[in-house]
Design an enzyme around this catalytic site. Sequence first.
Site, PDB file in Angstrom:
ATOM      1  N   LYS A 194       0.858  -1.191   0.000  1.00 36.50           N
ATOM      2  CA  LYS A 194       0.000   0.000   0.000  1.00 36.50           C
ATOM      3  C   LYS A 194       0.887   1.231   0.000  1.00 36.50           C
ATOM      4  O   LYS A 194       2.056   1.187   0.444  1.00 36.50           O
ATOM      5  CB  LYS A 194      -0.932   0.048   1.207  1.00 36.50           C
ATOM      6  CG  LYS A 194      -0.267  -0.012   2.597  1.00 36.50           C
ATOM      7  CD  LYS A 194       0.153   1.307   3.204  1.00 36.50           C
ATOM      8  CE  LYS A 194       0.688   1.160   4.638  1.00 36.50           C
ATOM      9  NZ  LYS A 194       1.465   2.287   5.136  1.00 36.50           N
TER      10      LYS A 194
ATOM     11  N   ASP B 240      -3.203  -1.340  10.307  1.00 38.27           N
ATOM     12  CA  ASP B 240      -3.249  -1.355   8.842  1.00 38.27           C
ATOM     13  C   ASP B 240      -3.899  -2.613   8.267  1.00 38.27           C
ATOM     14  O   ASP B 240      -4.136  -2.680   7.065  1.00 38.27           O
ATOM     15  CB  ASP B 240      -1.814  -1.287   8.278  1.00 38.27           C
ATOM     16  CG  ASP B 240      -1.382   0.135   7.990  1.00 38.27           C
ATOM     17  OD1 ASP B 240      -2.228   1.044   8.059  1.00 38.27           O
ATOM     18  OD2 ASP B 240      -0.200   0.326   7.672  1.00 38.27           O
TER      19      ASP B 240
HETATM   20  C1  LIG Z   1       1.435   4.512   9.772  1.00 37.34           C
HETATM   21  C2  LIG Z   1       0.516   3.534   9.089  1.00 37.34           C
HETATM   22  O1  LIG Z   1       1.258   2.597   8.341  1.00 37.34           O
HETATM   23  C3  LIG Z   1      -0.395   4.281   8.133  1.00 37.34           C
HETATM   24  O2  LIG Z   1      -0.980   3.434   7.209  1.00 37.34           O
HETATM   25  C4  LIG Z   1      -0.302   2.769  10.106  1.00 37.34           C
HETATM   26  O3  LIG Z   1      -1.061   3.630  10.889  1.00 37.34           O
HETATM   27  C5  LIG Z   1       0.541   1.848  10.997  1.00 37.34           C
HETATM   28  O4  LIG Z   1      -0.167   0.657  11.080  1.00 37.34           O
HETATM   29  P1  LIG Z   1       0.471  -0.670  11.717  1.00 37.34           P
HETATM   30  O5  LIG Z   1       1.897  -0.802  11.339  1.00 37.34           O
HETATM   31  O6  LIG Z   1      -0.482  -1.786  11.385  1.00 37.34           O
HETATM   32  O7  LIG Z   1       0.384  -0.276  13.234  1.00 37.34           O
HETATM   33  P2  LIG Z   1       0.330  -1.205  14.549  1.00 37.34           P
HETATM   34  O8  LIG Z   1       1.126  -2.433  14.328  1.00 37.34           O
HETATM   35  O9  LIG Z   1      -1.107  -1.318  14.978  1.00 37.34           O
HETATM   36  O10 LIG Z   1       1.092  -0.251  15.578  1.00 37.34           O
HETATM   37  C6  LIG Z   1       2.459   0.031  15.469  1.00 37.34           C
HETATM   38  C7  LIG Z   1       2.776   1.200  16.379  1.00 37.34           C
HETATM   39  O11 LIG Z   1       2.231   2.410  15.852  1.00 37.34           O
HETATM   40  C8  LIG Z   1       1.374   3.052  16.791  1.00 37.34           C
HETATM   41  N1  LIG Z   1       0.180   3.539  16.083  1.00 37.34           N
HETATM   42  C9  LIG Z   1      -0.321   2.845  15.015  1.00 37.34           C
HETATM   43  C10 LIG Z   1      -1.442   3.298  14.354  1.00 37.34           C
HETATM   44  C11 LIG Z   1      -2.067   4.486  14.821  1.00 37.34           C
HETATM   45  N2  LIG Z   1      -3.167   4.960  14.240  1.00 37.34           N
HETATM   46  N3  LIG Z   1      -1.539   5.154  15.870  1.00 37.34           N
HETATM   47  C12 LIG Z   1      -0.420   4.704  16.498  1.00 37.34           C
HETATM   48  O12 LIG Z   1       0.036   5.343  17.449  1.00 37.34           O
HETATM   49  C13 LIG Z   1       1.018   1.961  17.800  1.00 37.34           C
HETATM   50  O13 LIG Z   1       0.836   2.516  19.075  1.00 37.34           O
HETATM   51  C14 LIG Z   1       2.209   1.044  17.773  1.00 37.34           C
HETATM   52  O14 LIG Z   1       3.190   1.467  18.672  1.00 37.34           O
HETATM   53  N1  LIG Z   2       5.300 -11.373   7.663  1.00 41.89           N
HETATM   54  C1  LIG Z   2       5.922 -10.263   8.030  1.00 41.89           C
HETATM   55  N2  LIG Z   2       6.423  -9.430   7.102  1.00 41.89           N
HETATM   56  C2  LIG Z   2       7.033  -8.273   7.480  1.00 41.89           C
HETATM   57  N3  LIG Z   2       7.209  -7.888   8.741  1.00 41.89           N
HETATM   58  C3  LIG Z   2       6.729  -8.660   9.710  1.00 41.89           C
HETATM   59  C4  LIG Z   2       6.049  -9.866   9.394  1.00 41.89           C
HETATM   60  N4  LIG Z   2       5.680 -10.415  10.544  1.00 41.89           N
HETATM   61  C5  LIG Z   2       6.108  -9.592  11.517  1.00 41.89           C
HETATM   62  N5  LIG Z   2       6.731  -8.534  11.052  1.00 41.89           N
HETATM   63  C6  LIG Z   2       7.301  -7.441  11.867  1.00 41.89           C
HETATM   64  O1  LIG Z   2       6.568  -6.251  11.596  1.00 41.89           O
HETATM   65  C7  LIG Z   2       7.442  -5.121  11.471  1.00 41.89           C
HETATM   66  C8  LIG Z   2       6.813  -4.122  10.494  1.00 41.89           C
HETATM   67  O2  LIG Z   2       6.828  -4.693   9.247  1.00 41.89           O
HETATM   68  P1  LIG Z   2       6.156  -4.057   7.950  1.00 41.89           P
HETATM   69  O3  LIG Z   2       6.928  -4.528   6.780  1.00 41.89           O
HETATM   70  O4  LIG Z   2       4.691  -4.308   7.939  1.00 41.89           O
HETATM   71  O5  LIG Z   2       6.420  -2.512   8.192  1.00 41.89           O
HETATM   72  P2  LIG Z   2       5.840  -1.265   7.503  1.00 41.89           P
HETATM   73  O6  LIG Z   2       5.757  -1.501   6.018  1.00 41.89           O
HETATM   74  O7  LIG Z   2       6.600  -0.090   7.974  1.00 41.89           O
HETATM   75  O8  LIG Z   2       4.383  -1.249   8.048  1.00 41.89           O
HETATM   76  P3  LIG Z   2       3.406  -0.032   8.199  1.00 41.89           P
HETATM   77  O9  LIG Z   2       3.385   0.757   6.952  1.00 41.89           O
HETATM   78  O10 LIG Z   2       2.128  -0.811   8.432  1.00 41.89           O
HETATM   79  O11 LIG Z   2       3.900   0.709   9.392  1.00 41.89           O
HETATM   80  C9  LIG Z   2       8.768  -5.710  10.961  1.00 41.89           C
HETATM   81  O12 LIG Z   2       9.851  -4.965  11.430  1.00 41.89           O
HETATM   82  C10 LIG Z   2       8.772  -7.142  11.517  1.00 41.89           C
HETATM   83  O13 LIG Z   2       9.487  -7.229  12.724  1.00 41.89           O
END
Ligand SMILES: C[C@](O)(CO)[C@H](O)COP(=O)(O)OP(=O)(O)OC[C@H]1O[C@@H](n2ccc(N)nc2=O)[C@H](O)[C@@H]1O
Ligand SMILES: Nc1ncnc2c1ncn2[C@@H]1O[C@H](COP(=O)(O)OP(=O)(O)OP(=O)(O)O)[C@@H](O)[C@H]1O
Length: 285
Positions: free
Chosen positions: A14, A139
């Site tokens: 995404k 997400d």
């Molecule tokens: C930044 C985005 O990627 C935008 O699409 C998302 O909001 C993040 O989504 P995500 O990685 O699925 O987030 P989570 O795994 O639920 O949370 C990761 C960390 O981000 C913080 N978090 C996440 C989403 C949100 N709306 N507020 C937050 O403060 C949570 O407290 C946590 O410490």
């Molecule tokens: N199947 C998986 N693929 C990727 N990361 C994973 C998975 N399972 C657990 N994780 C953990 O989740 C963390 C975040 O991974 P991800 O690739 O979703 O990050 P991101 O793209 O920054 O996500 P977002 O945009 O939702 O914040 C990684 O650092 C990893 O430790």
Amino acid sequence: MNNTTSFTLIAPAKLNLFLHINGRREDGYHELETLFTFLNFGDELTFELIDTPDIFITGDTKGIPLTDNLIYKAALLLKTQSKTRLGVKINLIKRLPMGGGVGGGSSDAATTLLALNKLWKIDRSLDELARLGLQLGADVPVFVRGQSAIAHGIGEELHQVELEQKWYCVVHPNQHVSTATIFTHPDLKRDTPKILGDWKHHTLTNDCEPLVKKLCPEVEKTLQWLLKYAPSKMTGTGSCCFVEFASQVQAQDVLANLPHTWQGFIASSVNISPAHTELAAIFDQ
Ligand SMILES: C[C@](O)(CO)[C@H](O)COP(=O)(O)OP(=O)(O)OC[C@H]1O[C@@H](n2ccc(N)nc2=O)[C@H](O)[C@@H]1O
Ligand SMILES: Nc1ncnc2c1ncn2[C@@H]1O[C@H](COP(=O)(O)OP(=O)(O)OP(=O)(O)O)[C@@H](O)[C@H]1O
């Protein structure tokens, strides 16, 4: 009845085309306003039904302990909820950079929920799967629903939108940015007013970008370098940055000139997630 026992799906990337932070809730989560689009590029997950109750994950799982892997967590959650006796072997080909802001882990989790719902014949609605998915990450619901959308709340209140198809060059500056680090940082901008009226008439930014640029100079360098081609933006909490074009050739040109220290890919946006399109082709014929 469809008795398919093995199939492969794309867990798409995404992009957050904008990301406004409107406030912080008492539980620490942030109220967001963000525009999600899906790309026709992502991880590849192969699901194979097994008749023992195990969940096996193989492939590119290096660096992620099994019980932290969002694929495993999603499978276990659905197994526990549904009480199925069936099991699954899931193989992962990882193409999306971890901690890159393109939602790889969340997309893997959502694709697993969608796939096992069919493979195990559990028959949960998308609403139920999205609710379950929210337990795994903010997400996950958008990937479960699989339609480009404006999100509110912590990212789970979704309003479908139809976006024009575009081409993107997405660049990963070889830096991992932790979402939690950005969302807990005192300098994060958290007071952007909610958009009133049509979002297309507003200035659309990523509120995480100034902080991530400060903490991670390589992101700033990437955004600067991309500016030669088009207005550059960061997705999610970084570290990936992207530029948007009408044609594939323009996106390809950026990728061809990318400095060797960075990785990138090009992809087209799609209004329906490829995971949904592929699943429908297998199960709804
Ligand atoms: C930044 C985005 O990627 C935008 O699409 C998302 O909001 C993040 O989504 P995500 O990685 O699925 O987030 P989570 O795994 O639920 O949370 C990761 C960390 O981000 C913080 N978090 C996440 C989403 C949100 N709306 N507020 C937050 O403060 C949570 O407290 C946590 O410490
Ligand atoms: N199947 C998986 N693929 C990727 N990361 C994973 C998975 N399972 C657990 N994780 C953990 O989740 C963390 C975040 O991974 P991800 O690739 O979703 O990050 P991101 O793209 O920054 O996500 P977002 O945009 O939702 O914040 C990684 O650092 C990893 O430790």
